[in-house]
Design a protein around this motif. Structure first.
Motif, PDB file in Angstrom:
ATOM      1  N   VAL A  18    -113.508 -31.267  89.388  1.00  0.00           N
ATOM      2  CA  VAL A  18    -112.669 -32.458  89.245  1.00  0.00           C
ATOM      3  C   VAL A  18    -113.344 -33.556  90.054  1.00  0.00           C
ATOM      4  N   GLY A  22    -108.168 -39.227  89.524  1.00  0.00           N
ATOM      5  CA  GLY A  22    -109.380 -38.653  88.931  1.00  0.00           C
ATOM      6  C   GLY A  22    -108.984 -37.565  87.963  1.00  0.00           C
ATOM      7  N   GLU A  42    -102.135 -37.938  95.235  1.00  0.00           N
ATOM      8  CA  GLU A  42    -103.531 -37.511  95.098  1.00  0.00           C
ATOM      9  C   GLU A  42    -104.460 -38.725  95.027  1.00  0.00           C
ATOM     10  N   LYS A  52    -110.587 -33.833  85.484  1.00  0.00           N
ATOM     11  CA  LYS A  52    -111.601 -32.818  85.187  1.00  0.00           C
ATOM     12  C   LYS A  52    -112.830 -33.422  84.516  1.00  0.00           C
ATOM     13  N   LYS A  65     -96.024 -31.829  85.671  1.00  0.00           N
ATOM     14  CA  LYS A  65     -97.381 -31.329  85.915  1.00  0.00           C
ATOM     15  C   LYS A  65     -97.370 -30.464  87.162  1.00  0.00           C
ATOM     16  N   TYR A  89    -107.511 -22.497  94.874  1.00  0.00           N
ATOM     17  CA  TYR A  89    -106.153 -22.338  94.359  1.00  0.00           C
ATOM     18  C   TYR A  89    -106.014 -20.905  93.869  1.00  0.00           C
TER      19      TYR A  89
HETATM   20  O1  CDP Z   1    -104.682 -30.909  84.299  1.00  0.00           O
HETATM   21  P1  CDP Z   1    -103.949 -31.790  85.273  1.00  0.00           P
HETATM   22  O2  CDP Z   1    -103.755 -33.205  84.820  1.00  0.00           O
HETATM   23  O3  CDP Z   1    -102.778 -31.167  85.949  1.00  0.00           O
HETATM   24  O4  CDP Z   1    -104.889 -31.943  86.487  1.00  0.00           O
HETATM   25  P2  CDP Z   1    -106.274 -32.625  86.687  1.00  0.00           P
HETATM   26  O5  CDP Z   1    -106.018 -33.949  87.348  1.00  0.00           O
HETATM   27  O6  CDP Z   1    -107.140 -32.602  85.477  1.00  0.00           O
HETATM   28  O7  CDP Z   1    -106.850 -31.636  87.767  1.00  0.00           O
HETATM   29  C1  CDP Z   1    -106.860 -30.233  87.568  1.00  0.00           C
HETATM   30  C2  CDP Z   1    -106.271 -29.540  88.773  1.00  0.00           C
HETATM   31  O8  CDP Z   1    -107.021 -29.910  89.940  1.00  0.00           O
HETATM   32  C3  CDP Z   1    -104.832 -29.963  89.099  1.00  0.00           C
HETATM   33  O9  CDP Z   1    -103.904 -29.173  88.431  1.00  0.00           O
HETATM   34  C4  CDP Z   1    -104.756 -29.748  90.588  1.00  0.00           C
HETATM   35  O10 CDP Z   1    -104.472 -28.399  90.871  1.00  0.00           O
HETATM   36  C5  CDP Z   1    -106.164 -30.051  91.050  1.00  0.00           C
HETATM   37  N1  CDP Z   1    -106.306 -31.399  91.634  1.00  0.00           N
HETATM   38  C6  CDP Z   1    -106.179 -31.584  93.009  1.00  0.00           C
HETATM   39  O11 CDP Z   1    -105.926 -30.627  93.739  1.00  0.00           O
HETATM   40  N2  CDP Z   1    -106.335 -32.836  93.548  1.00  0.00           N
HETATM   41  C7  CDP Z   1    -106.614 -33.912  92.761  1.00  0.00           C
HETATM   42  N3  CDP Z   1    -106.775 -35.117  93.327  1.00  0.00           N
HETATM   43  C8  CDP Z   1    -106.752 -33.734  91.365  1.00  0.00           C
HETATM   44  C9  CDP Z   1    -106.603 -32.477  90.844  1.00  0.00           C
END
Ligand code: CDP
Length: 152
Positions: free
Chosen positions: A26, A57, A54, A59, A47, A97
């Protein structure tokens, strides 16, 4: 132990478990305004980690370079345009995680075009580095706060 398991076999099993966790890359940005405040964004309801603040940003998709992914995510999430030469990698977060290992470089970004808007988050906050620790964050993001405090 028992069941014929030795210390060595238990250690070997735990190595296999740790190694087989997928690594997810990420990319995240610390947007910094002219007053030295940093942007954080509240993860939306529905989510994982909802309600936590956070660094924005997301993936890196297969075949993307991290910088391309970050530029795409900042457009999608915040509606801003960032040029690649304004992004500098600063520090990597790394957090195990339960189901994946997150690797997350944090890029500093001081210039962008457009108005920062919450398109996918439940809120945005511009926060002085000394106040970032007042905001609950995902465990991967938390260690980045101390790095930013030292830098800014
Ligand atoms: O898929 P989703 O939109 O939930 O998340 P993402 O922003 O694409 O990031 C994937 C995973 O990374 C999230 O579910 C979080 O567990 C982790 N993450 C994090 O710990 N800190 C961030 N700033 C962004 C993502």
């Amino acid at each position: 132990l028992g069941h014929g398991r030795t210390l060595q076999s238990v250690a070997a099993e735990s190595r296999v478990t740790a190694a087989s966790l997928p690594t997810v890359l990420v990319v995240a940005a610390a947007l910094i305004d002219v007053d030295g405040r940093v942007l954080i964004a509240k993860r939306p309801q529905g989510k994982t980690l909802a309600g936590l603040w956070e660094f924005p940003g997301g993936k890196v998709e297969p075949g993307e370079r991290p910088e391309q992914a970050l530029i795409r995510e900042l457009k999608e999430e915040l509606g801003i345009d960032v040029s690649e030469n304004c992004l500098s990698p600063f520090v990597f977060a790394s957090h195990a995680y339960d189901s994946f290992h997150l690797l997350m470089p944090l890029y500093l970004c001081r210039r962008w075009d457009g108005v920062v808007t919450a398109r996918e988050h439940d809120g945005l906050a511009w926060v002085k580095p000394s106040k970032l620790s007042d905001y609950p964050m995902p465990p991967a993001d938390e260690p980045l706060v101390a790095w930013l405090r030292d830098l800014l």
